[in-house]
Design a protein around this motif. Sequence first.
Motif, PDB file in Angstrom:
ATOM      1  N   PHE A  45      43.103  10.010  22.091  1.00 41.58           N
ATOM      2  CA  PHE A  45      41.779   9.459  22.412  1.00 41.58           C
ATOM      3  C   PHE A  45      41.600   9.323  23.920  1.00 41.58           C
ATOM      4  O   PHE A  45      40.566   9.720  24.474  1.00 41.58           O
ATOM      5  CB  PHE A  45      41.611   8.099  21.732  1.00 41.58           C
ATOM      6  CG  PHE A  45      40.402   7.351  22.190  1.00 41.58           C
ATOM      7  CD1 PHE A  45      39.123   7.816  21.899  1.00 41.58           C
ATOM      8  CD2 PHE A  45      40.529   6.184  22.937  1.00 41.58           C
ATOM      9  CE1 PHE A  45      37.994   7.128  22.339  1.00 41.58           C
ATOM     10  CE2 PHE A  45      39.413   5.491  23.378  1.00 41.58           C
ATOM     11  CZ  PHE A  45      38.144   5.963  23.084  1.00 41.58           C
ATOM     12  N   TRP A  46      42.600   8.793  24.586  1.00 41.77           N
ATOM     13  CA  TRP A  46      42.516   8.551  26.028  1.00 41.77           C
ATOM     14  C   TRP A  46      42.443   9.852  26.819  1.00 41.77           C
ATOM     15  O   TRP A  46      41.576  10.021  27.687  1.00 41.77           O
ATOM     16  CB  TRP A  46      43.732   7.725  26.462  1.00 41.77           C
ATOM     17  CG  TRP A  46      43.831   7.473  27.934  1.00 41.77           C
ATOM     18  CD1 TRP A  46      42.857   6.996  28.749  1.00 41.77           C
ATOM     19  CD2 TRP A  46      44.983   7.668  28.757  1.00 41.77           C
ATOM     20  NE1 TRP A  46      43.322   6.876  30.039  1.00 41.77           N
ATOM     21  CE2 TRP A  46      44.626   7.285  30.075  1.00 41.77           C
ATOM     22  CE3 TRP A  46      46.274   8.100  28.511  1.00 41.77           C
ATOM     23  CZ2 TRP A  46      45.524   7.357  31.128  1.00 41.77           C
ATOM     24  CZ3 TRP A  46      47.179   8.172  29.564  1.00 41.77           C
ATOM     25  CH2 TRP A  46      46.799   7.804  30.855  1.00 41.77           C
ATOM     26  N   GLY A  49      39.217  11.817  25.736  1.00 40.95           N
ATOM     27  CA  GLY A  49      38.030  11.059  26.112  1.00 40.95           C
ATOM     28  C   GLY A  49      37.780  10.995  27.604  1.00 40.95           C
ATOM     29  O   GLY A  49      36.637  10.908  28.047  1.00 40.95           O
ATOM     30  N   SER A  50      38.837  11.054  28.400  1.00 43.13           N
ATOM     31  CA  SER A  50      38.676  10.937  29.851  1.00 43.13           C
ATOM     32  C   SER A  50      38.537  12.285  30.553  1.00 43.13           C
ATOM     33  O   SER A  50      38.417  12.340  31.773  1.00 43.13           O
ATOM     34  CB  SER A  50      39.879  10.186  30.449  1.00 43.13           C
ATOM     35  OG  SER A  50      41.094  10.849  30.147  1.00 43.13           O
ATOM     36  N   ARG A 119      43.824  18.301  26.990  1.00 44.28           N
ATOM     37  CA  ARG A 119      42.528  18.290  26.298  1.00 44.28           C
ATOM     38  C   ARG A 119      42.442  19.441  25.302  1.00 44.28           C
ATOM     39  O   ARG A 119      42.080  19.245  24.135  1.00 44.28           O
ATOM     40  CB  ARG A 119      41.378  18.382  27.294  1.00 44.28           C
ATOM     41  CG  ARG A 119      40.038  18.535  26.585  1.00 44.28           C
ATOM     42  CD  ARG A 119      38.859  18.710  27.518  1.00 44.28           C
ATOM     43  NE  ARG A 119      37.667  19.046  26.766  1.00 44.28           N
ATOM     44  CZ  ARG A 119      36.911  18.165  26.124  1.00 44.28           C
ATOM     45  NH1 ARG A 119      37.220  16.898  26.145  1.00 44.28           N
ATOM     46  NH2 ARG A 119      35.845  18.546  25.446  1.00 44.28           N
ATOM     47  N   CYS A 170      41.562  12.301  17.841  1.00 43.17           N
ATOM     48  CA  CYS A 170      40.930  13.468  18.465  1.00 43.17           C
ATOM     49  C   CYS A 170      39.411  13.397  18.365  1.00 43.17           C
ATOM     50  O   CYS A 170      38.700  13.644  19.350  1.00 43.17           O
ATOM     51  CB  CYS A 170      41.426  14.750  17.791  1.00 43.17           C
ATOM     52  SG  CYS A 170      43.135  15.151  18.143  1.00 43.17           S
ATOM     53  N   ALA A 172      37.478  10.763  17.927  1.00 44.36           N
ATOM     54  CA  ALA A 172      36.975   9.679  18.775  1.00 44.36           C
ATOM     55  C   ALA A 172      36.965  10.094  20.247  1.00 44.36           C
ATOM     56  O   ALA A 172      36.021   9.797  20.988  1.00 44.36           O
ATOM     57  CB  ALA A 172      37.831   8.425  18.587  1.00 44.36           C
ATOM     58  N   GLY A 173      38.010  10.806  20.681  1.00 44.09           N
ATOM     59  CA  GLY A 173      38.073  11.280  22.068  1.00 44.09           C
ATOM     60  C   GLY A 173      36.992  12.284  22.387  1.00 44.09           C
ATOM     61  O   GLY A 173      36.374  12.236  23.466  1.00 44.09           O
ATOM     62  N   PHE A 176      33.652  10.414  22.632  1.00 42.19           N
ATOM     63  CA  PHE A 176      33.626   9.648  23.886  1.00 42.19           C
ATOM     64  C   PHE A 176      33.369  10.579  25.068  1.00 42.19           C
ATOM     65  O   PHE A 176      32.576  10.271  25.964  1.00 42.19           O
ATOM     66  CB  PHE A 176      34.961   8.918  24.061  1.00 42.19           C
ATOM     67  CG  PHE A 176      34.960   7.891  25.150  1.00 42.19           C
ATOM     68  CD1 PHE A 176      34.577   6.574  24.901  1.00 42.19           C
ATOM     69  CD2 PHE A 176      35.334   8.224  26.448  1.00 42.19           C
ATOM     70  CE1 PHE A 176      34.576   5.618  25.908  1.00 42.19           C
ATOM     71  CE2 PHE A 176      35.338   7.284  27.467  1.00 42.19           C
ATOM     72  CZ  PHE A 176      34.950   5.980  27.192  1.00 42.19           C
ATOM     73  N   SER A 177      34.031  11.742  25.041  1.00 44.00           N
ATOM     74  CA  SER A 177      33.882  12.713  26.127  1.00 44.00           C
ATOM     75  C   SER A 177      32.472  13.286  26.175  1.00 44.00           C
ATOM     76  O   SER A 177      31.911  13.503  27.256  1.00 44.00           O
ATOM     77  CB  SER A 177      34.905  13.838  25.956  1.00 44.00           C
ATOM     78  OG  SER A 177      34.698  14.861  26.892  1.00 44.00           O
ATOM     79  N   ARG A 178      31.881  13.547  25.000  1.00 43.20           N
ATOM     80  CA  ARG A 178      30.538  14.135  24.930  1.00 43.20           C
ATOM     81  C   ARG A 178      29.487  13.228  25.554  1.00 43.20           C
ATOM     82  O   ARG A 178      28.502  13.696  26.123  1.00 43.20           O
ATOM     83  CB  ARG A 178      30.171  14.430  23.476  1.00 43.20           C
ATOM     84  CG  ARG A 178      30.913  15.613  22.872  1.00 43.20           C
ATOM     85  CD  ARG A 178      30.507  16.904  23.538  1.00 43.20           C
ATOM     86  NE  ARG A 178      31.295  18.040  23.070  1.00 43.20           N
ATOM     87  CZ  ARG A 178      31.247  19.257  23.596  1.00 43.20           C
ATOM     88  NH1 ARG A 178      30.453  19.482  24.632  1.00 43.20           N
ATOM     89  NH2 ARG A 178      31.989  20.233  23.117  1.00 43.20           N
ATOM     90  N   SER A 182      33.192   6.705  30.860  1.00 42.12           N
ATOM     91  CA  SER A 182      34.464   6.590  31.586  1.00 42.12           C
ATOM     92  C   SER A 182      35.124   5.255  31.240  1.00 42.12           C
ATOM     93  O   SER A 182      34.447   4.287  30.896  1.00 42.12           O
ATOM     94  CB  SER A 182      34.237   6.687  33.099  1.00 42.12           C
ATOM     95  OG  SER A 182      33.371   5.655  33.541  1.00 42.12           O
TER      96      SER A 182
END
Length: 301
Positions: A45-46, A49-50, A119, A170, A172-173, A176-178, A182
Amino acid sequence: MNAIFPIFILLLLGSLLKHFGITNKIFLKTADKLVYFIFFPAMLFWKIGSSAPDKGVSVDLCAASILAVVIVYLLSLLFIRWFHIPGFQAGSFSQACYRFNTYIGMAIVMTTLGESGIRYFGILIGFAIPIINVLAVGTLIWHSNKKKSLGQNIMYLLKALIFNPLILGCVAGIVFSRFQLSFAVFIDNTFRLMTSVTMPLALISIGGSLTLAGLKQNIKLSFLAAGLKLLILPVIGCLLLKSFFITGVPFKAGMIFFALPTSTAIYVLSAQLDSDTQMASAAIMLSTLLSFVSLSAVLLI
């Protein structure tokens, strides 16, 4: 050597710690649960997501990789017929031909490709795990002597997919990325501290679970499965990645994915669905040892 040697040293350390009684089955089982349910999903996720969203490259990478896995899966079914592999061993054999060790893969991607590779690899395994679970569970159920009702089989499969923490991490990440959000610094530091334990603990746990049990009796099938997993799959995968015009870091992440040893999860799934755990254990051990060669070849190329 710089990329692979540390991974195998930690695997060896895990085996030695178990041999000398410093760790035991209870510790290894607990460590595996911590990695599987908490640390690894948090890391996925981290990291995903980042990172910045790509422009469709991940879709092509996933499509090529999953197609390669499906081709090798079909080859494993043909081999089951050609070599008259009994039903009790068929499900374990088939799994060993295409399932991959997520933890070893992520460790190598981190040491060779860094943040950019994590990623792509994370998204790839997020898409691959559900497909692979469907193939593995379906084959095991088909060859199992303990036939369950259709409803029971569907419920088991849905549980394996919906409640899989790696898939959830995955997804959730990616979400979050979409949204191009941050992490606050204190959240970012928390994830960094949490996930720093993930790879060492995972590799020590895998090393402690490796065993030579059943290798002598299943050496031929184990070599056959390892040949499909570590030789045929990377060749087919490479051709498909080229045909999808995938280059650079995504190509490297895909090739590492193809060259990985078989997953230790095949032992657990074989036990749950009445397949040969001795064959599964032998295939895991041999595939892990031989993957030093396949991974070295892929990284050199």
